[in-house]
Scaffold this motif. Structure first.
Motif, short mmCIF file in Angstrom:
data_model
loop_
_atom_site.label_atom_id
_atom_site.label_comp_id
_atom_site.label_asym_id
_atom_site.label_seq_id
_atom_site.Cartn_x
_atom_site.Cartn_y
_atom_site.Cartn_z
N MET A 1 0.69 -1.24 0.02
CA MET A 1 0.06 -0.04 0.11
C MET A 1 0.64 1.32 0.03
SD MET A 1 -3.07 1.05 2.56
CE MET A 1 -4.46 0.53 1.54
N TYR A 2 1.83 1.35 0.82
CA TYR A 2 2.72 2.52 0.76
C TYR A 2 4.23 1.83 0.45
CZ TYR A 2 -1.16 4.20 3.63
OH TYR A 2 -2.47 4.93 3.93
N GLU A 3 4.96 2.66 -0.33
CA GLU A 3 6.22 2.34 -0.82
C GLU A 3 7.00 3.28 0.09
OE1 GLU A 3 6.65 1.64 -5.03
OE2 GLU A 3 4.91 0.70 -4.86
N LYS A 4 6.84 4.64 0.06
CA LYS A 4 7.52 5.65 0.68
C LYS A 4 6.87 6.45 1.76
CE LYS A 4 10.62 6.01 -3.22
NZ LYS A 4 11.25 7.21 -4.26
N ILE A 5 7.33 6.43 2.98
CA ILE A 5 6.70 7.49 4.08
C ILE A 5 7.65 8.49 4.53
CG2 ILE A 5 5.90 7.11 6.31
CD1 ILE A 5 5.42 4.12 5.76
N LEU A 6 7.21 9.80 4.52
CA LEU A 6 7.84 10.86 4.90
C LEU A 6 7.57 11.04 6.32
CD1 LEU A 6 9.64 13.53 4.57
CD2 LEU A 6 7.73 14.66 3.53
N VAL A 7 8.43 11.44 7.35
CA VAL A 7 8.00 11.91 8.69
C VAL A 7 8.82 13.30 8.72
CG1 VAL A 7 9.66 10.63 9.67
CG2 VAL A 7 7.81 11.55 10.94
N PRO A 8 8.07 14.25 8.55
CA PRO A 8 8.71 15.51 8.89
C PRO A 8 8.86 15.75 10.47
CG PRO A 8 6.61 15.97 7.66
CD PRO A 8 6.57 14.60 8.13
N THR A 9 9.98 16.16 10.73
CA THR A 9 10.27 16.47 12.32
C THR A 9 10.96 17.61 12.55
OG1 THR A 9 11.67 15.11 14.16
CG2 THR A 9 12.38 15.03 11.88
N ASP A 10 10.64 18.00 13.90
CA ASP A 10 11.34 19.30 14.43
C ASP A 10 12.10 18.88 15.59
OD1 ASP A 10 8.98 18.97 16.39
OD2 ASP A 10 8.29 20.91 15.70
N GLY A 11 11.94 17.63 15.87
CA GLY A 11 12.76 17.33 17.22
C GLY A 11 11.85 17.24 18.40
N SER A 12 10.71 17.57 18.37
CA SER A 12 10.04 17.85 19.65
C SER A 12 9.31 16.49 19.98
CB SER A 12 8.66 18.80 19.04
OG SER A 12 7.90 18.10 18.41
N GLU A 13 8.70 16.29 21.15
CA GLU A 13 8.10 15.24 21.67
C GLU A 13 7.02 14.72 20.70
OE1 GLU A 13 7.11 15.34 25.81
OE2 GLU A 13 9.09 16.13 26.38
N THR A 14 6.24 15.73 20.05
CA THR A 14 4.98 15.41 19.32
C THR A 14 5.53 14.68 18.24
OG1 THR A 14 3.84 17.50 20.25
CG2 THR A 14 3.25 16.59 18.07
N SER A 15 6.95 15.24 17.56
CA SER A 15 7.29 14.67 16.34
C SER A 15 8.01 13.17 16.61
CB SER A 15 8.72 15.43 15.89
OG SER A 15 8.18 16.72 15.22
N GLU A 16 8.56 13.35 17.97
CA GLU A 16 8.76 11.82 18.19
C GLU A 16 7.55 10.66 18.10
OE1 GLU A 16 11.27 12.25 21.61
OE2 GLU A 16 12.83 13.14 20.65
N ALA A 17 6.49 11.05 18.58
CA ALA A 17 5.38 10.21 18.78
C ALA A 17 5.04 10.00 17.06
CB ALA A 17 4.25 11.10 19.32
N ALA A 18 5.16 10.84 16.24
CA ALA A 18 4.90 10.60 14.91
C ALA A 18 5.88 9.55 14.26
CB ALA A 18 4.92 12.02 14.12
N ASP A 107 6.35 15.77 -3.69
CA ASP A 107 6.25 15.56 -4.97
C ASP A 107 7.55 14.97 -5.74
OD1 ASP A 107 3.93 16.41 -5.08
OD2 ASP A 107 4.34 18.61 -5.54
N ASP A 108 8.70 15.51 -5.34
CA ASP A 108 9.92 15.31 -5.73
C ASP A 108 10.58 13.78 -5.61
OD1 ASP A 108 10.07 17.90 -6.73
OD2 ASP A 108 11.35 18.74 -5.17
N ASN A 109 10.05 13.11 -4.54
CA ASN A 109 10.42 11.77 -4.08
C ASN A 109 9.43 10.74 -4.04
OD1 ASN A 109 13.44 12.46 -2.98
ND2 ASN A 109 12.20 14.04 -2.26
N GLY A 110 8.31 11.12 -4.72
CA GLY A 110 7.35 10.01 -4.93
C GLY A 110 6.80 9.31 -3.49
N ILE A 111 6.60 10.22 -2.44
CA ILE A 111 6.23 10.01 -1.31
C ILE A 111 4.58 9.41 -1.40
CG2 ILE A 111 5.54 10.88 1.06
CD1 ILE A 111 8.69 10.21 0.41
N ASP A 112 4.20 8.20 -0.55
CA ASP A 112 2.92 8.01 -0.48
C ASP A 112 2.09 8.26 0.43
OD1 ASP A 112 4.50 5.04 -1.43
OD2 ASP A 112 3.43 6.06 -2.99
N LEU A 113 2.89 8.54 1.66
CA LEU A 113 2.12 8.94 2.94
C LEU A 113 3.09 9.89 3.82
CD1 LEU A 113 -0.09 8.38 5.12
CD2 LEU A 113 1.68 6.58 6.06
#
Length: 150
Positions: A1-18, A107-113
């Motif tokens: 279903m997903y081939e490439k997953i992106l997780v944007p992070t700012d280093g916060s605890e909220t990002s760590e949960a993601a 867009d540039d990296n074919g991210i699915d999620l």
């Protein structure tokens, strides 16, 4: 279903949960994992001069060692947690408006999620600070899984 997953992070605890959710999904779907840290040039423009800001936008941090270290720490956290599960991570740092940089990366990296945290700001704080998550939802054409900080 997903081939490439992106997780944007700012280093916060909220990002760590993601990050935890993104890693689980990458493992389940045998997907590639991408970690993105965006240096928010809008917020930095209030404290930096034009020349410094231009260098950051071009990826040349120069004397902005703190910014580079924070970015590397944030994407490194993703890579380290993923490696514990036998997953490789593509780490990337960019500069600009976070939601635009996220959309471009998708867009540039074919991210699915996209899997990202939300800091849950409401009212005046949200009006003043905006919502990267909300803007990202409007900017990308792939599913976005939002992890709330609570």
């Amino acid at each position: 279903m997903y081939e490439k997953i992106l997780v944007p992070t700012d280093g916060s605890e909220t990002s760590e949960a993601a990050v935890a959710h993104a890693i689980d999904l990458a493992e389940k779907y045998e997907a590639g994992l991408h970690a993105l840290y965006v240096v928010d040039t809008d917020s930095m423009s209030l404290t930096l001069g034009g020349e410094q800001l231009d260098r950051i936008e071009q990826g040349r941090f120069g004397e902005m060692e703190e910014v580079r270290e924070r970015a590397e720490r944030a994407t490194g956290y993703v890579a380290d947690r993923a490696a514990e599960r036998g997953l490789e991570t593509v780490e990337h740092i960019s500069a600009g408006r976070p939601h635009s940089q996220i959309a471009d990366y998708v867009d540039d990296n074919g991210i699915d999620l996209v899997v990202m945290g939300s800091h849950g700001r409401t009212g005046v704080r949200r009006a003043l600070l905006g919502s990267v998550t909300e803007r990202t939802l409007r900017s990308v054409r792939v599913p976005v899984l939002v992890i709330d900080e609570d």
